[in-house]
Scaffold this motif. Structure first.
Motif, PDB file in Angstrom:
ATOM      1  N   LEU A  71      43.223 -84.052 -12.210  1.00 58.57           N
ATOM      2  CA  LEU A  71      43.640 -82.810 -12.863  1.00 58.57           C
ATOM      3  C   LEU A  71      42.495 -82.163 -13.611  1.00 58.57           C
ATOM      4  O   LEU A  71      42.346 -80.929 -13.613  1.00 58.57           O
ATOM      5  CB  LEU A  71      44.805 -83.089 -13.828  1.00 58.57           C
ATOM      6  N   ILE A  72      41.664 -82.969 -14.249  1.00 55.42           N
ATOM      7  CA  ILE A  72      40.521 -82.411 -14.967  1.00 55.42           C
ATOM      8  C   ILE A  72      39.545 -81.770 -13.991  1.00 55.42           C
ATOM      9  O   ILE A  72      38.985 -80.692 -14.259  1.00 55.42           O
ATOM     10  CB  ILE A  72      39.835 -83.506 -15.801  1.00 55.42           C
ATOM     11  N   ASP A  73      39.336 -82.408 -12.838  1.00 58.03           N
ATOM     12  CA  ASP A  73      38.413 -81.865 -11.841  1.00 58.03           C
ATOM     13  C   ASP A  73      39.005 -80.709 -11.049  1.00 58.03           C
ATOM     14  O   ASP A  73      38.303 -80.103 -10.222  1.00 58.03           O
ATOM     15  CB  ASP A  73      37.988 -82.981 -10.868  1.00 58.03           C
ATOM     16  N   GLY A  74      40.284 -80.413 -11.241  1.00 62.52           N
ATOM     17  CA  GLY A  74      40.915 -79.339 -10.499  1.00 62.52           C
ATOM     18  C   GLY A  74      41.419 -79.738  -9.129  1.00 62.52           C
ATOM     19  O   GLY A  74      41.779 -78.869  -8.317  1.00 62.52           O
ATOM     20  N   LYS A  75      41.488 -81.013  -8.841  1.00 63.22           N
ATOM     21  CA  LYS A  75      41.986 -81.507  -7.557  1.00 63.22           C
ATOM     22  C   LYS A  75      43.489 -81.773  -7.687  1.00 63.22           C
ATOM     23  O   LYS A  75      43.950 -82.907  -7.831  1.00 63.22           O
ATOM     24  CB  LYS A  75      41.254 -82.779  -7.153  1.00 63.22           C
ATOM     25  N   TYR A  76      44.256 -80.687  -7.647  1.00 64.99           N
ATOM     26  CA  TYR A  76      45.690 -80.793  -7.912  1.00 64.99           C
ATOM     27  C   TYR A  76      46.436 -81.493  -6.787  1.00 64.99           C
ATOM     28  O   TYR A  76      47.450 -82.172  -7.045  1.00 64.99           O
ATOM     29  CB  TYR A  76      46.272 -79.392  -8.140  1.00 64.99           C
ATOM     30  N   ASP A  77      45.972 -81.370  -5.563  1.00 61.32           N
ATOM     31  CA  ASP A  77      46.644 -82.065  -4.454  1.00 61.32           C
ATOM     32  C   ASP A  77      46.514 -83.573  -4.598  1.00 61.32           C
ATOM     33  O   ASP A  77      47.481 -84.320  -4.381  1.00 61.32           O
ATOM     34  CB  ASP A  77      46.060 -81.604  -3.121  1.00 61.32           C
ATOM     35  N   ASP A  78      45.312 -84.024  -4.947  1.00 64.51           N
ATOM     36  CA  ASP A  78      45.124 -85.470  -5.147  1.00 64.51           C
ATOM     37  C   ASP A  78      45.970 -85.963  -6.324  1.00 64.51           C
ATOM     38  O   ASP A  78      46.547 -87.066  -6.258  1.00 64.51           O
ATOM     39  CB  ASP A  78      43.650 -85.765  -5.412  1.00 64.51           C
ATOM     40  N   ALA A  79      46.035 -85.174  -7.372  1.00 60.27           N
ATOM     41  CA  ALA A  79      46.852 -85.581  -8.521  1.00 60.27           C
ATOM     42  C   ALA A  79      48.323 -85.665  -8.143  1.00 60.27           C
ATOM     43  O   ALA A  79      49.033 -86.594  -8.562  1.00 60.27           O
ATOM     44  CB  ALA A  79      46.656 -84.583  -9.664  1.00 60.27           C
ATOM     45  N   ARG A  80      48.798 -84.721  -7.346  1.00 62.81           N
ATOM     46  CA  ARG A  80      50.195 -84.742  -6.927  1.00 62.81           C
ATOM     47  C   ARG A  80      50.486 -85.971  -6.064  1.00 62.81           C
ATOM     48  O   ARG A  80      51.569 -86.578  -6.174  1.00 62.81           O
ATOM     49  CB  ARG A  80      50.529 -83.454  -6.193  1.00 62.81           C
ATOM     50  N   LYS A  81      49.559 -86.369  -5.225  1.00 58.82           N
ATOM     51  CA  LYS A  81      49.751 -87.573  -4.418  1.00 58.82           C
ATOM     52  C   LYS A  81      49.844 -88.817  -5.298  1.00 58.82           C
ATOM     53  O   LYS A  81      50.650 -89.720  -5.035  1.00 58.82           O
ATOM     54  CB  LYS A  81      48.615 -87.716  -3.411  1.00 58.82           C
ATOM     55  N   LEU A  89      55.811 -81.282 -14.210  1.00 58.44           N
ATOM     56  CA  LEU A  89      54.850 -80.387 -14.857  1.00 58.44           C
ATOM     57  C   LEU A  89      54.010 -79.634 -13.826  1.00 58.44           C
ATOM     58  O   LEU A  89      53.697 -78.454 -14.010  1.00 58.44           O
ATOM     59  CB  LEU A  89      53.951 -81.189 -15.798  1.00 58.44           C
ATOM     60  N   GLU A  90      53.645 -80.300 -12.740  1.00 57.11           N
ATOM     61  CA  GLU A  90      52.880 -79.621 -11.697  1.00 57.11           C
ATOM     62  C   GLU A  90      53.716 -78.539 -11.014  1.00 57.11           C
ATOM     63  O   GLU A  90      53.212 -77.454 -10.694  1.00 57.11           O
ATOM     64  CB  GLU A  90      52.398 -80.647 -10.665  1.00 57.11           C
ATOM     65  N   ALA A  91      54.978 -78.829 -10.786  1.00 58.50           N
ATOM     66  CA  ALA A  91      55.840 -77.815 -10.187  1.00 58.50           C
ATOM     67  C   ALA A  91      56.025 -76.615 -11.114  1.00 58.50           C
ATOM     68  O   ALA A  91      56.042 -75.457 -10.669  1.00 58.50           O
ATOM     69  CB  ALA A  91      57.198 -78.429  -9.832  1.00 58.50           C
ATOM     70  N   LYS A  92      56.144 -76.866 -12.415  1.00 58.86           N
ATOM     71  CA  LYS A  92      56.245 -75.773 -13.369  1.00 58.86           C
ATOM     72  C   LYS A  92      54.970 -74.950 -13.394  1.00 58.86           C
ATOM     73  O   LYS A  92      55.014 -73.717 -13.523  1.00 58.86           O
ATOM     74  CB  LYS A  92      56.541 -76.325 -14.758  1.00 58.86           C
ATOM     75  N   ARG A  93      53.821 -75.622 -13.275  1.00 57.25           N
ATOM     76  CA  ARG A  93      52.546 -74.902 -13.296  1.00 57.25           C
ATOM     77  C   ARG A  93      52.418 -74.002 -12.073  1.00 57.25           C
ATOM     78  O   ARG A  93      51.907 -72.872 -12.174  1.00 57.25           O
ATOM     79  CB  ARG A  93      51.390 -75.903 -13.339  1.00 57.25           C
ATOM     80  N   LEU A  94      52.886 -74.464 -10.938  1.00 59.39           N
ATOM     81  CA  LEU A  94      52.800 -73.675  -9.712  1.00 59.39           C
ATOM     82  C   LEU A  94      53.914 -72.639  -9.593  1.00 59.39           C
ATOM     83  O   LEU A  94      53.891 -71.811  -8.677  1.00 59.39           O
ATOM     84  CB  LEU A  94      52.841 -74.604  -8.495  1.00 59.39           C
ATOM     85  N   GLY A  95      54.878 -72.673 -10.499  1.00 62.01           N
ATOM     86  CA  GLY A  95      55.986 -71.732 -10.418  1.00 62.01           C
ATOM     87  C   GLY A  95      57.058 -72.123  -9.425  1.00 62.01           C
ATOM     88  O   GLY A  95      57.905 -71.290  -9.084  1.00 62.01           O
ATOM     89  N   ALA A  96      57.034 -73.360  -8.944  1.00 58.21           N
ATOM     90  CA  ALA A  96      58.062 -73.834  -8.007  1.00 58.21           C
ATOM     91  C   ALA A  96      59.263 -74.330  -8.821  1.00 58.21           C
ATOM     92  O   ALA A  96      59.412 -75.528  -9.101  1.00 58.21           O
ATOM     93  CB  ALA A  96      57.504 -74.935  -7.121  1.00 58.21           C
ATOM     94  N   ASN A  97      60.119 -73.398  -9.216  1.00 61.46           N
ATOM     95  CA  ASN A  97      61.231 -73.740 -10.095  1.00 61.46           C
ATOM     96  C   ASN A  97      62.257 -74.643  -9.406  1.00 61.46           C
ATOM     97  O   ASN A  97      62.850 -75.514 -10.053  1.00 61.46           O
ATOM     98  CB  ASN A  97      61.907 -72.458 -10.585  1.00 61.46           C
ATOM     99  N   GLU A  98      62.457 -74.440  -8.127  1.00 62.75           N
ATOM    100  CA  GLU A  98      63.436 -75.277  -7.432  1.00 62.75           C
ATOM    101  C   GLU A  98      62.959 -76.727  -7.359  1.00 62.75           C
ATOM    102  O   GLU A  98      63.744 -77.659  -7.585  1.00 62.75           O
ATOM    103  CB  GLU A  98      63.672 -74.718  -6.026  1.00 62.75           C
ATOM    104  N   ALA A  99      61.666 -76.921  -7.055  1.00 63.95           N
ATOM    105  CA  ALA A  99      61.122 -78.284  -7.029  1.00 63.95           C
ATOM    106  C   ALA A  99      61.164 -78.908  -8.418  1.00 63.95           C
ATOM    107  O   ALA A  99      61.494 -80.095  -8.579  1.00 63.95           O
ATOM    108  CB  ALA A  99      59.696 -78.265  -6.482  1.00 63.95           C
TER     109      ALA A  99
END
Length: 551
Positions: A131-141, A162-172
């Motif tokens: 997350l600090i490096d900006g690798k959000y896909d790796d963090a989600r995995k 929290l990641e879903a909220k950050r991306l605006g994916a309210n349903e997820a």
């Protein structure tokens, strides 16, 4: 500490035993293989104790030597594990502080010293570093791996939420919150998130069931849980009001039991009672709310509780509200509105001005404009009050997240938060200190009122003689005043065909008292010497007197 005490007790017991043997001497004879061995009892006891000690020491030495490889391996393994945990702790602190370089370094060192199967927190360190490096896909995995592990399921679900909220994916985000609330109902964040989402979708029954479970598990504070449940019951009652007034009344009264100051619940309960023709209970609920916090919605419903009431009856009910809460701006404004409808204009004006003195607001000055229109109909005075309304603070309204709503809502339309609306002024305006002797805003506005326009009296003779000079009066004329009259005498001039005999007519002007005065040159001589193509006037024409009004 217990071992030390146990060792001391053993020493004391041995000392006591040897002391007892010393006080009771004796001889011990032993015949073994034809030899007779004789010794004292104390020597025999000492030899026995020494033999036992030697056996114990021998067993310890043999055990140490036998287990030394395993002990050495365990020592190095524990040392490696300690270094791994130290690196893990340092990496988590660095990730929390935002030090990406140190976090990556500690992550690599921790993975070399510890196994992910042995310590699941390594996934958390890797996710935070990603997350600090900006690798959000790796963090989600990494969070998904943690969500599949029973030991770190709650931590992984929170990360995914929290990641879903950050991306605006309210349903997820809603699905993750629901999953966390089902698996771990003791988590406050999961409970609150699930409540918000169920409130947004209007699932009031499911939300109430979840709040009951959370209260039983002591997840939420009792006061907070009661407030949220009251809001949910009020929301469900508002939907039932049109189709099921009885059910709406039951939900609203239950909400009032949980939160006595919830105004929307009281309004719904009063409306349901009014539809059932139970005016007494509905008025009692509104009076209780009014005593706690006067609001225009409560006053409006209380005054118009019965459809068949006349304007005078509504004025009486408004006066009763003022008696319950005297010296209150909302109560005074309510009486002023009712008095305006009853055509009690003087009472309406006095109450509205008193309300403006207590709490000047936009609605009060607009009410004064309506009263002015009904009383005098003067456009200038009406515009004056409307101008004061534009400069006054806004009235309180249902506000949530900086957005106002005409009606109360259980969930904010901006953030989706439950119980977000509050009754307050949308924009607060700061006013400077009031000096001694300074006028209040309403007093200054009253003094700045323009005078009432009274049209002048026009006669038929005046309109027929000089209609072009009649203008509207700008001041109040209390009494008839004498009118000054100017008489202009125009001589008859004879028409001459010869240019030499052409002569300008003499104009005689009298002042207001009838005295003759010399006319100005501008009145006797044309700008260009004479009017172009002016044949003149006949001198034989007699003088005519013209009378006209100056004012």
């Amino acid at each position: 500490m217990i071992r030390i005490l146990f060792f001391i007790l053993i020493i004391l017991a041995l000392g006591a035993g040897f002391s007892w043997l010393a006080d009771r001497p004796g001889e011990l004879s032993l015949i073994w293989q034809g030899q007779r061995i004789e010794m004292s009892l104390m020597v025999a006891a000492t030899l026995l104790a020494s033999l036992v000690a030697a056996i114990l020491i021998t067993v310890w030495i043999v055990r140490v030597v036998w287990l030394s490889p395993h002990s050495i391996t365990r020592y190095f393994r524990a040392r490696k594990r300690d270094r791994g945990y130290q690196s893990l702790s340092t990496g988590l602190i660095a990730a929390g502080a935002g030090d990406a370089n140190l976090a990556r370094k500690m992550t690599a060192r921790t993975k070399g010293l510890l196994s992910a199967d042995q310590e699941p927190l390594i996934h958390l360190l890797e996710a935070q570093t990603a997350l600090i490096d900006g690798k959000y896909d790796d963090a989600r995995k990494k969070f998904e791996l943690m969500a599949d592990d029973p030991e770190t399921r709650e931590l992984g679900l929170r990360g995914l939420y929290l990641e879903a909220k950050r991306l605006g994916a309210n349903e997820a985000a809603r699905q993750y919150a629901e999953r966390a609330a089902d698996k771990a109902p003791h988590l406050p964040w999961a409970t609150l998130a699930a409540l918000d989402y169920r409130g947004q979708t209007g699932q009031w029954d499911e939300a109430i069931r979840l709040i009951d479970q959370s209260r039983a598990a002591h997840v939420l504070d009792r006061k907070d849980a009661d407030r949220k449940k009251a809001v949910l019951l009020t929301a469900r009652a508002s939907e039932k009001l049109e189709s099921d007034p009885k059910g709406a009344r039951e939900d609203a009264t239950a909400a009032l039991k949980l939160s006595e100051t919830l105004v929307p619940a009281g309004l719904i309960a009063a409306k349901a009672y009014f539809r059932e023709d139970n005016l007494r209970k509905g008025a009692s609920i509104l009076e209780k709310l009014w005593k706690h916090e006067p609001q225009p919605e409560v006053a409006r419903l209380y005054v118009r509780a019965r459809n068949g009431d006349s304007a005078t009856d509504r004025l009486k009910r408004a006066s009763k509200l003022e008696a319950l809460k005297p010296n209150n701006a909302v109560a005074l404004a309510t009486v002023a509105e009712a008095a305006l409808e009853a055509r009690e204009l003087q009472l309406a004006r006095s109450k509205a001005e008193a309300a403006a003195r207590l709490a000047p607001s936009e609605s009060v000055f607009l009410l004064l404009a309506d009263i002015e229109e009904a009383d005098t109909g003067d456009d200038g005075r009406i515009r004056h009050w409307m101008n004061q309304a534009l400069k006054s603070p806004r009235d309180p309204a249902w506000t949530a997240d900086g957005v106002t709503s005409p009606d109360w809502l259980p969930v904010s339309a901006v953030s989706g938060r439950l119980d977000a609306f509050e009754w307050k002024a949308p924009v607060s305006q700061l006013s400077g200190p009031v000096e001694d002797g300074a006028l209040s805003s309403i007093d200054a506005a009253i003094r700045a009122l323009p005078p009432v326009y009274v049209p002048p009296v026009r006669t038929d003779e005046t309109v027929a003689q000089a209609p072009e000079i009649l203008e509207p009066a700008e001041t109040v004329v209390p009494e008839p005043q004498p009118v000054a009259v100017a008489v202009v005498e125009q001589p008859a001039v004879k028409v001459e065909t010869s240019p030499e005999t052409e002569k300008q007519p003499e104009t005689i002007v009298t002042d207001a008292v009838g005295a003759r005065k010399k006319p100005d040159a501008a009145l006797t001589e044309p700008f260009f010497g004479h009017a172009p193509d002016d044949p003149g006037v006949r001198k034989e024409k007699p003088l005519e007197k013209t009378t006209f009004r100056v004012f």
